[in-house]
Design a protein around this motif. Structure first.
Motif, PDB file in Angstrom:
ATOM      1  N   LEU A  57       0.711  -1.666  -0.237  1.00  0.00           N
ATOM      2  CA  LEU A  57       0.332   0.091  -0.120  1.00  0.00           C
ATOM      3  C   LEU A  57       1.114   1.398   0.642  1.00  0.00           C
ATOM      4  CD1 LEU A  57      -2.555  -1.278   2.669  1.00  0.00           C
ATOM      5  CD2 LEU A  57      -3.160  -1.017   0.265  1.00  0.00           C
ATOM      6  N   ALA A  58       2.138   1.417   0.730  1.00  0.00           N
ATOM      7  CA  ALA A  58       3.036   2.294   0.732  1.00  0.00           C
ATOM      8  C   ALA A  58       3.339   3.092  -0.473  1.00  0.00           C
ATOM      9  CB  ALA A  58       4.218   1.600   1.246  1.00  0.00           C
ATOM     10  N   GLN A  59       3.557   1.967  -1.785  1.00  0.00           N
ATOM     11  CA  GLN A  59       3.885   2.000  -3.104  1.00  0.00           C
ATOM     12  C   GLN A  59       2.593   2.908  -3.604  1.00  0.00           C
ATOM     13  OE1 GLN A  59       6.989   0.738  -4.263  1.00  0.00           O
ATOM     14  NE2 GLN A  59       6.761  -0.361  -2.023  1.00  0.00           N
ATOM     15  N   PHE A  60       1.460   2.869  -2.866  1.00  0.00           N
ATOM     16  CA  PHE A  60       0.432   4.158  -4.111  1.00  0.00           C
ATOM     17  C   PHE A  60       0.007   5.269  -3.309  1.00  0.00           C
ATOM     18  CE2 PHE A  60      -0.040  -0.216  -4.532  1.00  0.00           C
ATOM     19  CZ  PHE A  60       0.392  -0.690  -5.627  1.00  0.00           C
ATOM     20  N   LYS A  61       1.253   6.432  -2.665  1.00  0.00           N
ATOM     21  CA  LYS A  61       1.048   6.610  -1.894  1.00  0.00           C
ATOM     22  C   LYS A  61       1.537   8.671  -2.493  1.00  0.00           C
ATOM     23  CE  LYS A  61       4.981   6.882   0.980  1.00  0.00           C
ATOM     24  NZ  LYS A  61       5.184   6.523   2.179  1.00  0.00           N
ATOM     25  N   SER A  62       1.496   8.374  -3.524  1.00  0.00           N
ATOM     26  CA  SER A  62       2.496   9.176  -4.148  1.00  0.00           C
ATOM     27  C   SER A  62       1.550  10.430  -4.743  1.00  0.00           C
ATOM     28  CB  SER A  62       3.907   9.105  -5.159  1.00  0.00           C
ATOM     29  OG  SER A  62       3.469   8.842  -6.234  1.00  0.00           O
ATOM     30  N   PRO A  63       1.369  11.646  -4.606  1.00  0.00           N
ATOM     31  CA  PRO A  63       0.059  12.480  -5.567  1.00  0.00           C
ATOM     32  C   PRO A  63      -0.037  12.066  -7.077  1.00  0.00           C
ATOM     33  CG  PRO A  63       2.114  13.610  -4.551  1.00  0.00           C
ATOM     34  CD  PRO A  63       2.551  12.524  -4.272  1.00  0.00           C
ATOM     35  N   ILE A  64       0.808  11.259  -7.319  1.00  0.00           N
ATOM     36  CA  ILE A  64       1.117  11.189  -9.188  1.00  0.00           C
ATOM     37  C   ILE A  64       0.404   9.751  -8.844  1.00  0.00           C
ATOM     38  CG2 ILE A  64       2.342  10.503 -11.186  1.00  0.00           C
ATOM     39  CD1 ILE A  64       4.227  11.704 -10.579  1.00  0.00           C
ATOM     40  N   GLY A  95       3.122  -0.465  -9.330  1.00  0.00           N
ATOM     41  CA  GLY A  95       3.715  -0.311  -7.563  1.00  0.00           C
ATOM     42  C   GLY A  95       4.141  -1.475  -7.370  1.00  0.00           C
ATOM     43  N   PHE A  96       3.869  -3.134  -7.874  1.00  0.00           N
ATOM     44  CA  PHE A  96       4.353  -3.903  -7.313  1.00  0.00           C
ATOM     45  C   PHE A  96       6.195  -4.170  -7.826  1.00  0.00           C
ATOM     46  CE2 PHE A  96      -0.596  -5.850  -7.138  1.00  0.00           C
ATOM     47  CZ  PHE A  96       0.411  -7.017  -6.502  1.00  0.00           C
TER      48      PHE A  96
END
Length: 599
Positions: A57-64, A95-96
């Motif tokens: 889930l941490a891979q999907f936290k950027s504004p982009i 993300g993966f």
């Protein structure tokens, strides 16, 4: 235990035993149990491991990423799953990639250090406490009787363990990505809201206007930036792993490209605790077989603790040791900072000394020139120190390929989207349908995904590179404006010269925008003239494939599904001429831009 002074390494053993209320024979069973109940076991609280789900889930936290997920959600709400699937597929793949690489990282490096009995000043630094053993280390050789002063979290290792529980600080690269994401978010929101409002005021259908604005939002967002970043970092991590260097956090790799100076000790403990010999030089800074030979003799006969420098010397090259007899050895110590070996061969005694340069020079009276002549040490001291300083300053380098994608995404792609937004205000129809915008964006992104393996010009890695939002903005405005200029030229030819129908206009605009975006990549990927900087094989191949697909698409059944129509050959030739003029203009503008703007 509470009465133990902080600087216990400066206290003599008998006094320290007294303060610890212990003896040279240790504690009794009763006392040991009492202290265990009071102070706890000599164990560290295990670090809370990051679960796989949390890391993913941490891979999907950027504004982009958040922009893309929001766009996909809107597509689902508007019953357009195709658009949502395209967006989410890219998000999930990128993300993966980051998740897989970070899960592969592992711990561990070691380096032997000599320990001696004695007392040291209270102000002695941690690395210089040669009379102290630390929790978590192993004895390589030798024997001793040790006194346990601290246990558990009160040890130095325990303190480090507690600090590691804190969240790692944001790297400069992560900060740059975040700021770039906010920059794109501001531009995207302002433009999309404005275009949607303008189309509604022009009495266009609300749903069509909203879908058009949504497609523009997707087109303005560099969808592949997360994937490009992950691929670049993964590529760097893989290459470093081949050299037995483990990277725990992928984002830290980009920090190497932002460094002016990387400091490491001579043992190489920032990597794997293994040293490899690079060169053996004479006083002129040239390779010397004789220097290597003497270094090998010293490394082969010394019998102190295991030394990675000696291992590096011995593993590089083997010399014949027959005829040499060892007479004596003066081990390395931290005062002399030298190690000397006395050998006997052919009736002569030879003493070979190695150590810190200044300490070795301080006991030398002469140096041997490459021709065998002996020179006074004072005559060549400056020359030796100059070579030493030159060797010490070598060491800059990789994040050129990530910036290449940013430049590509903020020039032709942004230019096309700006042009499309403007054209929608004066055309009686939408310049492209939402699905055509998404197809255009996907096709122009395809060559750019290969940018991670692109070749990099030497000048791009001669100095550190950092995120520079001002520079990116100037680049976007300069090259995006040029792209828009040729886009409007294309609009004029389509409407005023060919009197194109709605389907013909969209088809011609699609072909011109895809082909120009693919070819401009070959121009802006380098500061050199495009014909003097060879692109990577996969980038060149991908660009060629997409150009061919753009030319063939309108004549295929797939093209009909997207609303395209075949065009006359003469019109295609005119479009290619416009693209050619755009490429030449971009090359001229690039030269002028980099002369005025420094980065």
């Amino acid at each position: 235990m509470n009465g133990i002074p902080e600087a216990f390494w400066c206290i003599k053993a008998p006094e320290l035993l007294q303060q610890l209320q212990s003896t040279s024979r240790g504690l009794s069973d009763t006392e040991a149990k009492e202290r265990l109940s009071k102070l706890g076991r000599n164990l560290l609280k295990p670090k809370k491991r990051t679960g796989s789900l949390t890391l993913l889930l941490a891979q999907f936290k950027s504004p982009i990423i958040l922009i893309l997920i929001f766009a996909a959600s809107l597509s689902f709400i508007l019953h357009d799953p195709t658009d949502a699937i395209i967006i989410l597929s890219i998000v999930i793949i990128s993300g993966f990639l980051g998740f897989w690489q970070e899960r592969r990282a592992t711990d561990g490096e070691t380096y032997p250090v000599e320990k001696v009995v004695g007392i040291l000043p209270a102000e002695m630094g941690l690395s210089q406490r040669t009379n102290t053993l630390f929790m978590g280390t192993h004895v390589v050789s030798g024997s001793a009787k040790a006194l346990v002063v601290r246990t558990g979290k009160d040890t130095e290792l325990g303190k480090v363990s507690e600090r590691l529980r804190l969240r790692a600080p944001e790297t400069e690269f992560e900060s740059g990505v975040r700021r770039f994401g906010y920059f794109l978010m501001e531009i995207t929101l302002i433009l999309v809201i404005g275009i949607f409002a303008a189309n509604v005021l022009l009495a266009r259908p609300v749903l069509d206007s909203f879908l058009f604005a949504l497609a523009l939002a997707v087109g303005l967002t560099p969808q592949l930036l997360p994937a490009i970043i992950s691929i670049n970092l993964s590529h760097g991590a893989s290459r470093m792993a081949e050299q037995k260097v483990i990277v725990k956090r992928l984002s830290s790799i980009e920090n190497f490209g932002s460094m002016n100076i990387l400091c490491s000790d001579k043992t190489g403990t920032l990597t794997e605790g293994v040293v490899r010999l690079h060169a053996s030089l004479d006083i002129d800074g040239k390779e010397s077989e004789k220097v290597l030979h003497f270094a090998y003799l010293n490394a082969s006969f010394e019998t102190g603790f295991t030394n990675p420098i000696d291992e590096a010397v011995r593993s590089l090259r083997q010399f014949d040791l027959s005829g040499y007899q060892k007479l004596d050895e003066l081990p390395y110590d931290f005062i002399r900072k030298r190690l000397s070996i006395l050998l006997f061969r052919n009736g002569k005694r030879i003493m070979i000394t190695k150590g810190a340069l200044l300490n070795v020079l301080s006991v030398c009276s002469a140096a041997e020139a490459p021709d065998g002549a002996l020179l006074g040490i004072e005559d060549v001291r400056g020359q030796i120190l100059t070579h030493y300083e030159e060797l010490s300053t070598k060491g800059f380098r990789t994040f050129a390929n990530t910036l290449k994608y940013v430049f590509m995404a903020t020039s032709a792609s942004f230019g096309n989207m700006f042009s499309m937004a403007g054209a929608s205000l004066f055309l009686p129809f939408l310049p492209l349908l939402p699905k055509q915008i998404l197809l255009t964006n996907l096709m122009t992104d395809f060559p750019e995904v290969t940018i991670a393996g692109d070749s990099v010009d030497d000048e791009m890695i001669q100095k550190p590179r950092r995120w520079n939002i001002k520079f990116i903005r100037n680049f976007m405005l300069t090259f995006g404006s040029l792209s828009s200029l040729f886009d409007y030229l294309t609009f004029g030819v389509l409407i005023l010269v060919f009197h194109a129908s709605t389907e013909q206009f969209r088809t011609g605009w699609f072909m011109e925008s895809v082909i120009s975006a693919c070819l401009i990549v070959l121009v802006i990927r380098s500061r050199r003239p495009f014909f003097k900087s060879r692109p990577g094989r996969y980038l060149l191949l991908a660009s060629f494939v997409i150009v061919v697909c753009a030319l063939v698409m309108p004549f295929s059944p797939v093209g009909k599904l997207f609303g395209f129509t075949p065009l006359a050959p003469f019109f295609i030739i005119i479009m290619l001429v416009i693209v050619g003029a755009f490429i030449i203009s971009a090359e001229i503008l690039k030269r002028s831009f980099y002369q005025k703007v420094k980065s």
